[in-house]
Design a protein around this motif. Structure first.
Motif, PDB file in Angstrom:
ATOM      1  N   SER A   1      -6.545   4.289  -2.626  1.00 53.92           N
ATOM      2  CA  SER A   1      -6.759   4.288  -4.071  1.00 53.92           C
ATOM      3  C   SER A   1      -7.983   3.460  -4.435  1.00 53.92           C
ATOM      4  O   SER A   1      -8.637   3.732  -5.433  1.00 53.92           O
ATOM      5  CB  SER A   1      -5.511   3.806  -4.794  1.00 53.92           C
ATOM      6  OG  SER A   1      -5.257   2.478  -4.473  1.00 53.92           O
ATOM      7  N   ALA A   2      -8.277   2.455  -3.574  1.00 57.07           N
ATOM      8  CA  ALA A   2      -9.487   1.688  -3.843  1.00 57.07           C
ATOM      9  C   ALA A   2     -10.697   2.598  -3.690  1.00 57.07           C
ATOM     10  O   ALA A   2     -11.630   2.577  -4.495  1.00 57.07           O
ATOM     11  CB  ALA A   2      -9.592   0.515  -2.882  1.00 57.07           C
TER      12      ALA A   2
ATOM     13  N   MET B   1      -3.597   0.832   0.208  1.00 62.32           N
ATOM     14  CA  MET B   1      -4.435   0.567  -0.968  1.00 62.32           C
ATOM     15  C   MET B   1      -5.838   1.092  -0.764  1.00 62.32           C
ATOM     16  O   MET B   1      -6.518   1.447  -1.700  1.00 62.32           O
ATOM     17  CB  MET B   1      -4.469  -0.940  -1.181  1.00 62.32           C
ATOM     18  CG  MET B   1      -4.844  -1.290  -2.593  1.00 62.32           C
ATOM     19  SD  MET B   1      -3.704  -0.530  -3.741  1.00 62.32           S
ATOM     20  CE  MET B   1      -4.750   0.600  -4.564  1.00 62.32           C
ATOM     21  N   LYS B   2      -6.226   1.105   0.540  1.00 66.02           N
ATOM     22  CA  LYS B   2      -7.570   1.550   0.835  1.00 66.02           C
ATOM     23  C   LYS B   2      -7.882   2.843   0.082  1.00 66.02           C
ATOM     24  O   LYS B   2      -8.916   3.014  -0.501  1.00 66.02           O
ATOM     25  CB  LYS B   2      -7.671   1.822   2.337  1.00 66.02           C
ATOM     26  CG  LYS B   2      -8.797   1.056   2.961  1.00 66.02           C
ATOM     27  CD  LYS B   2      -8.840   1.352   4.436  1.00 66.02           C
ATOM     28  CE  LYS B   2      -9.238   0.133   5.215  1.00 66.02           C
ATOM     29  NZ  LYS B   2      -8.898   0.232   6.604  1.00 66.02           N
TER      30      LYS B   2
ATOM     31  N   GLN C   1      -3.522  -6.902  -5.669  1.00 67.24           N
ATOM     32  CA  GLN C   1      -3.830  -7.187  -4.271  1.00 67.24           C
ATOM     33  C   GLN C   1      -5.111  -7.989  -4.118  1.00 67.24           C
ATOM     34  O   GLN C   1      -5.175  -8.971  -3.375  1.00 67.24           O
ATOM     35  CB  GLN C   1      -3.976  -5.878  -3.494  1.00 67.24           C
ATOM     36  CG  GLN C   1      -2.680  -5.208  -3.234  1.00 67.24           C
ATOM     37  CD  GLN C   1      -2.884  -3.919  -2.467  1.00 67.24           C
ATOM     38  OE1 GLN C   1      -3.670  -3.076  -2.871  1.00 67.24           O
ATOM     39  NE2 GLN C   1      -2.196  -3.764  -1.370  1.00 67.24           N
TER      40      GLN C   1
ATOM     41  N   LEU D   1     -10.900   4.843  -6.497  1.00 66.50           N
ATOM     42  CA  LEU D   1     -11.405   4.145  -7.667  1.00 66.50           C
ATOM     43  C   LEU D   1     -12.917   4.038  -7.616  1.00 66.50           C
ATOM     44  O   LEU D   1     -13.602   4.276  -8.613  1.00 66.50           O
ATOM     45  CB  LEU D   1     -10.772   2.753  -7.743  1.00 66.50           C
ATOM     46  CG  LEU D   1     -11.211   1.944  -8.957  1.00 66.50           C
ATOM     47  CD1 LEU D   1     -10.635   2.545 -10.217  1.00 66.50           C
ATOM     48  CD2 LEU D   1     -10.772   0.492  -8.817  1.00 66.50           C
TER      49      LEU D   1
ATOM     50  N   THR E   1      -5.137   1.065 -10.713  1.00 65.15           N
ATOM     51  CA  THR E   1      -6.065  -0.057 -10.822  1.00 65.15           C
ATOM     52  C   THR E   1      -5.288  -1.370 -10.877  1.00 65.15           C
ATOM     53  O   THR E   1      -5.677  -2.363 -10.274  1.00 65.15           O
ATOM     54  CB  THR E   1      -6.924   0.065 -12.098  1.00 65.15           C
ATOM     55  OG1 THR E   1      -7.382   1.398 -12.203  1.00 65.15           O
ATOM     56  CG2 THR E   1      -8.104  -0.868 -12.046  1.00 65.15           C
TER      57      THR E   1
ATOM     58  N   ASP F   1       0.806  -1.214   0.000  1.00 67.42           N
ATOM     59  CA  ASP F   1       0.000   0.000   0.000  1.00 67.42           C
ATOM     60  C   ASP F   1       0.838   1.263   0.000  1.00 67.42           C
ATOM     61  O   ASP F   1       0.587   2.188  -0.757  1.00 67.42           O
ATOM     62  CB  ASP F   1      -0.903   0.023   1.230  1.00 67.42           C
ATOM     63  CG  ASP F   1      -1.846  -1.128   1.214  1.00 67.42           C
ATOM     64  OD1 ASP F   1      -1.574  -2.113   1.927  1.00 67.42           O
ATOM     65  OD2 ASP F   1      -2.830  -1.073   0.477  1.00 67.42           O
TER      66      ASP F   1
ATOM     67  N   ALA G   1      -2.401  -2.071  -9.534  1.00 70.57           N
ATOM     68  CA  ALA G   1      -1.922  -2.434  -8.199  1.00 70.57           C
ATOM     69  C   ALA G   1      -3.058  -2.990  -7.351  1.00 70.57           C
ATOM     70  O   ALA G   1      -2.901  -3.987  -6.641  1.00 70.57           O
ATOM     71  CB  ALA G   1      -1.304  -1.216  -7.522  1.00 70.57           C
ATOM     72  N   GLY G   2      -4.206  -2.337  -7.426  1.00 69.78           N
ATOM     73  CA  GLY G   2      -5.357  -2.805  -6.658  1.00 69.78           C
ATOM     74  C   GLY G   2      -5.789  -4.194  -7.096  1.00 69.78           C
ATOM     75  O   GLY G   2      -6.128  -5.044  -6.274  1.00 69.78           O
TER      76      GLY G   2
END
Lengths: 307, 529
Positions: free
Chosen positions: B4-5, B1-2, A282, B8, A276, A259, A278-279
C-alpha cells in the motif's frame, strides 16, 4: 549580517561540492518529501470529485478500524516480535557464517558454499508457499508421507499455530541469510591482514583472533545494519507472511502482522484514507523507534550512531 | 504495508502529474470558447459532405485520444486491431483510442487507483463485482442521462428502456449495460464418468450431492471428492446457501433475505440454522470430502477438476462449466462432466442483471461525449464490433456453417474469441458462437423457460457511515468464520460463540442495522415484491 554572508561565502567557495550534492537533495525532495503531503489523506474522507485539500476533514476516524476489533496490541506485538527475531538471529547467524566462510582456505569450496547460501534469496515467496504446502499438507505432504512410512501419526501442521512461529523465522533466515552474510564477508575482507599477522606472532590461536579482531571490527557494520533494520521494524515481511499464511484464519493469532491485517481489511474496503492511516501509524512508530535507539547508541558510543 | 505504501507513492505521483495536466488543460479550456464558432462550422460542413459519418450533436473538430480501460490481459494482436479501429474512428469521430488492460493480478487495486487518482480515463469496464454500485454512489462516474441522447443516440435507442432503468443508481445512469442475455447462475458440476462407473445418484440437491461425494470417497481414494480452495465464503458457504434455500442473493454481513419476501431481512449468523449448516460442513470435512488444509489451497476450483485431482464443484456457472468440458475433451477424452443448474431445483433462474457488464465514463474524463460516441460505434457498428470481438476475419477466425471457428489454436492465434474481454459491448445481432457453445445455449434455453427477475443486484450499498466497522468485521470473518466454514473447528458451539462475540465487538449490529435500513428503503422505492 555576518552569518548570512558566511553562508553565502560557504556556498560560493564550495559551489562544486554543493552542485554535486544537488541531485541527491532533489531526489529526496521529489521522491520522499513532496509525497509527504499525502499524509493528509489519513485525516480526510476520500472523495472522487474534489482535490485533497477540499476533502472533508474527519480527524482520527480513518484510524478507527485499527483498534475496532481490539487486535492492534497483538498485531503490534507480533510485528515487533518477528522483526526482532529476524534482526537478531539473522545478524548473529550471518556473522557466524561469514566468519566461518572467511576462514575457509579452499577457494572453489568457499565460492560454492557462498553461492549455494545466496541462491534462496532469489526464490520468490510465491514459489516458497507452494513448496511449503507440498511439504506440510495433511493428505499428501512430504512430511506426513514420511511419517506414515515410519508408522507415526500424521501431523496437521496447518492447524498448529505455535509451530508457525518457528517455521516463519526459519524460512526467513533460509531466504535472507546468504545476503546479509555477504555484507559481513565484505567487511571482513576489509580488515587489514596486519592485525592477524601481529596476533599470530603474539601466539593467538584462531579462536582468539576471531574473538578479539574480527568480531570487534564488525561492530560498526552490525550497528549500522541494526539501525537500518530497526527503522522498518513496524513493517513486516508482507510477502513472506501473506504467501505462507494467506487465508488460513486458524493461524492468525500467532502469524498476523500489521501488514497482512491492513491488506486484508482494505482489500474489501479500499479506502485511500484508511490505508494512509495505517501506513502513517507504522511510519510514525518506526520513526520514534529509530530516534530512540539512535539516541541510546549515541550516548554509549558516539562513533557508532547513524547521525 | 510495502504494497500500500507503493500504491500510495504511485498514487501521489499520479496526483502530481494530474495537477500538471490540469494546469495545461485549463489553458485548453479557456481557448475553447473562442474556437467554438469555427468548430460548429466545421461540423456543419461535415454533415453537409457526408451525412452519415458525422455526429450532429457533438463537436468533433478537435482530435482526441481516448483512454479505454478493460480488465484482464490484452490479446497478442491488440495493436494491429487498435490501428484498424483508429483508422475508422479517426474518420468517423476524429478520435483515436488506446486500449489499456490491467491484467488480472491485483486488478482490484489498479481499478481503484484508476478511478481514485484522477488520471485520464475515458471509458472503463463496470460490473457488480467491480463494485459499480458503490463507485457510482460515491461519484466516481459521470451521469450519462443527458449525454447519451446527444452523443450516442443510436446506442441510447439500442439498449432497451428497462435496462437503462435497471442500471440507475440514485436515479441516474452511470453505465452503458450490455444487452446480451445470459445466465451466470450456479449449478453442480461433477465427473459423470465416475458417477456411471460406481452407479452413484445424479446430484440435484444437497442430499444427492453428498451421496455422490461419499461414493467418490469410498471408491476413488486418490481423488478428492469436492474441489474447494481457501475462499470458503464465496465458493463454499454462499453456494451451499444458494442451493439449500432460495436466497435473493449472496448478502454480506450474515444477513438473509428470501427471494419470495424481499422486505423481510433476518440475521443468519449465530442462528440455529447457521449452526446446522456448519455441522454439515464439519461432516464433509470429517468424512474427507474436502482436503484438510483447504484454507491453504490456492488452486482454482476448475483446475482441480480438469487435472483430475477433484471430482465435483459445488456450484459453477454454465459458461465456465463449458470451458472445462472443452479443456477435458482435449486432454482426457475418456472423462465426462455432468451439470445440473441450481435453478431447476430452487426455481431462481435469474438472467444476468444489466449491471453485470457495462462501460462507464469516469468523472475525470474530459472527452465524455466522444467517448460515448466511440462506444456507440463499438456496440452498434458491425465493423467495429466484429473486429474487437473476434479479430480479423480470415486471419484470426472464419465463419463455418454460421459458427465461429478459430484459425490455429489458442497458442498460435493472436486474438481468440472475445480476446479483448469484450463482454460489455457484445451485440446479440452480430454475435458469433463456437460450436462448443451449443451446450451452454441448451442450458440457457432450459433456464429461459423458468426465468425470474434479479431483485438484488440493483441495490447499491453505501458504507461510508460504517467503513471502519466493515473493515474490522472482514477481519473477524476471516479469522473465526472461515475455519468454521471449512469444518476444521472441533467444537462448533464454542467456535460460533467466539465468532459472534468478536463480530459484535467489531460492530456487527451497527452494520446490520444500517444495511437493513438501506435495503428496506431500496425495496420500497423500487416497489420490489
Amino acid at each position: 549580517m555576518q552569518r548570512k554572508s558566511g553562508l553565502l561565502k560557504e556556498l560560493v567557495v564550495n559551489r562544486l561540492l554543493f552542485l554535486m550534492l544537488l541531485p541527491t537533495v532533489l531526489f529526496f525532495l521529489i521522491n520522499s518529501y513532496t509525497p509527504m503531503v499525502g499524509i493528509y489523506y489519513a485525516f480526510t474522507r476520500f472523495d472522487f470529485n474534489t482535490s485533497l485539500f477540499n476533502s472533508q476533514f474527519v480527524g482520527l476516524q480513518n484510524f478507527e478500524f485499527l483498534w475496532k476489533s481490539g487486535v492492534l496490541a497483538r498485531l503490534t506485538f507480533n510485528t515487533i516480535g518477528y522483526n526482532l527475531a529476524f534482526i537478531l538471529l539473522g545478524n548473529v547467524l550471518a556473522i557466524a557464517l561469514a566468519v566461518l566462510i572467511s576462514e575457509l582456505r579452499l577457494k572453489w569450496f568457499k565460492k560454492l558454499t557462498q553461492s549455494i547460501m545466496f541462491l534462496p534469496y532469489f526464490v520468490s515467496f510465491v514459489i516458497l508457499s507452494v513448496i511449503v504446502y507440498n511439504m506440510f499438507n495433511y493428505e499428501s505432504g512430504f512430511l506426513n508421507t514420511f511419517l506414515a512410512k515410519l508408522g507415526a501419526e500424521p501431523l496437521d501442521i496447518y492447524n498448529m499455530p505455535w509451530i508457525w512461529i518457528f517455521l516463519i523465522i526459519i524460512f526467513y533466515l533460509w531466504k535472507n541469510i546468504g545476503y546479509s552474510m555477504v555484507i559481513y564477508l565484505a567487511s571482513i575482507t576489509g580488515i587489514s591482514e596486519e592485525y592477524y599477522e601481529a596476533a599470530k606472532i603474539d601466539g593467538a590461536n584462531i579462536f582468539q583472533r576471531i574473538w578479539y579482531i574480527t568480531i570487534p571490527m564488525l561492530k560498526t557494520t552490525f550497528v549500522m545494519l541494526l539501525l537500518f533494520a530497526l527503522g522498518s521494524i513496524m513493517k513486516g515481511q508482507f510477502d513472506l507472511f501473506y504467501q505462507l499464511v494467506g487465508n488460513n484464519g486458524m493461524l492468525y493469532n500467532t502469524t498476523d502482522i500489521l501488514d497482512t491485517y491492513v491488506y486484508r481489511s482494505l482489500k474489501v474496503t479500499f479506502d485511500i484514507g484508511m490505508s494512509t492511516a495505517a501506513g502513517l501509524y507504522q511510519s510514525l512508530f518506526g520513526f520514534i523507534l529509530i530516534m530512540t535507539v539512535n539516541a541510546i547508541i549515541k550516548k554509549i558510543n558516539d562513533e557508532y550512531a547513524l547521525f | 504495508m510495502k504494497k500500500s505504501a507503493k500504491a500510495l507513492s504511485v498514487l501521489l505521483s499520479f496526483v502530481l502529474v494530474a495537477v500538471l495536466l490540469a494546469a495545461c488543460s485549463s489553458n485548453g479550456g479557456t481557448a475553447t470558447p473562442t474556437a467554438s464558432p469555427e468548430s460548429s462550422q466545421a461540423t456543419n460542413e461535415g454533415s453537409g459532405t457526408d451525412g452519415e459519418g458525422a455526429k450532429p450533436g457533438i463537436d468533433t473538430s478537435k482530435a482526441v485520444e481516448l483512454q479505454f480501460y478493460m480488465l484482464g490481459d490484452a490479446p497478442k494482436d491488440l495493436s494491429s486491431i487498435q490501428d484498424a479501429i483508429n483508422k475508422m474512428a479517426k474518420e468517423d469521430l476524429n478520435a483515436t483510442v488506446k486500449f489499456n488492460y490491467t491484467s488480472w493480478t491485483d486488478w482490484d487495486q489498479k481499478y481503484k487507483l484508476l478511478l481514485g487518482s484522477g488520471q485520464q480515463v475515458d471509458l472503463i469496464f463496470t460490473a457488480e463485482w467491480t463494485q459499480y454500485q458503490s463507485y457510482a454512489k460515491r461519484g466516481a462516474f459521470l451521469p450519462l442521462d443527458e449525454l447519451l441522447p446527444v452523443a450516442a443516440p443510436a446506442l441510447y435507442d439500442f439498449v432497451p428502456k428497462d435496462m437503462w432503468e435497471a442500471v440507475k443508481i440514485d436515479d441516474k445512469i452511470y453505465t452503458v449495460p450490455a444487452t446480451y442475455k445470459e445466465y451466470v447462475t450456479d449449478g453442480f458440476v461433477w465427473r459423470e464418468d465416475l458417477r456411471k462407473k460406481y452407479n452413484l445418484p445424479k446430484p440435484v440437491d444437497i442430499e444427492t450431492f453428498e451421496q455422490y461425494l461419499d461414493g467418490i470417497k469410498k471408491n476413488e481414494p486418490n481423488v478428492t471428492p469436492l474441489s474447494m480452495n481457501s475462499d470458503v465464503k464465496t465458493n463454499l458457504m454462499d453456494r451451499f446457501r444458494a442451493i439449500s434455500g432460495t436466497p435473493i442473493g449472496a448478502l454480506p454481513y450474515g444477513l438473509d433475505v428470501d427471494y419470495h419476501s424481499p422486505s423481510e431481512m433476518t440475521a443468519y449468523w449465530g442462528t440455529e440454522e447457521h449452526k446446522q449448516d456448519l455441522v454439515t460442513m464439519k461432516r464433509w470435512q470429517d468424512n474427507g470430502y474436502m482436503v484438510k488444509n483447504v484454507l491453504a489451497v490456492k488452486d482454482t476450483m476448475q483446475d482441480q477438476i480438469t487435472s483430475g485431482k477433484a471430482a465435483a464443484i459445488l456450484g459453477d456457472n454454465p459458461t465456465r462449466f463449458n470451458d472445462m468440458v472443452i479443456k477435458i475433451q482435449a486432454t482426457h477424452p475418456d472423462w465426462e462432466l455432468g451439470y445440473y443448474p441450481f435453478p431447476l431445483t430452487n426455481g431462481l433462474a435469474t438472467p444476468v442483471h444489466p449491471i453485470h457488464n457495462g462501460f462507464a465514463v469516469p468523472a475525470s474524463s474530459k472527452n465524455a461525449e466522444r467517448a460515448l460516441a466511440f462506444y456507440e460505434k463499438m456496440v452498434t457498428d458491425k465493423r467495429y464490433n466484429l473486429l474487437t470481438q473476434y479479430g480479423v476475419e480470415g486471419t484470426n477466425y472464419e465463419i463455418v456453417d454460421g459458427y465461429y471457428s478459430m484459425i490455429g489454436d489458442s497458442n498460435s492465434n493472436g486474438f481468440p474469441r472475445e480476446g479483448m474481454n469484450g463482454w460489455a459491448w457484445r451485440n446479440p445481432e452480430y454475435m458469433l458462437f463456437d460450436k462448443n457453445y451449443d451446450g451452454v445455449k441448451a442450458i440457457f434455453d432450459e433456464l429461459d423457460k423458468i426465468q425470474v427477475p434479479d431483485k438484488f443486484t440493483g441495490f447499491a450499498e453505501d458504507y461510508t457511515t460504517y467503513q471502519a466497522e466493515r473493515a474490522a468485521l472482514e477481519q473477524v470473518e476471516k479469522q473465526y468464520l472461515f475455519p468454521l466454514n471449512a469444518g476444521i473447528v472441533k467444537d462448533i458451539d464454542a467456535g460460533l460463540k467466539t465468532f459472534m462475540e468478536k463480530a459484535n465487538q467489531a460492530g456487527l449490529e451497527k452494520i446490520q442495522a444500517e444495511y437493513k435500513k438501506q435495503w428496506l428503503q431500496y425495496v420500497q422505492e423500487q416497489g420490489i415484491k
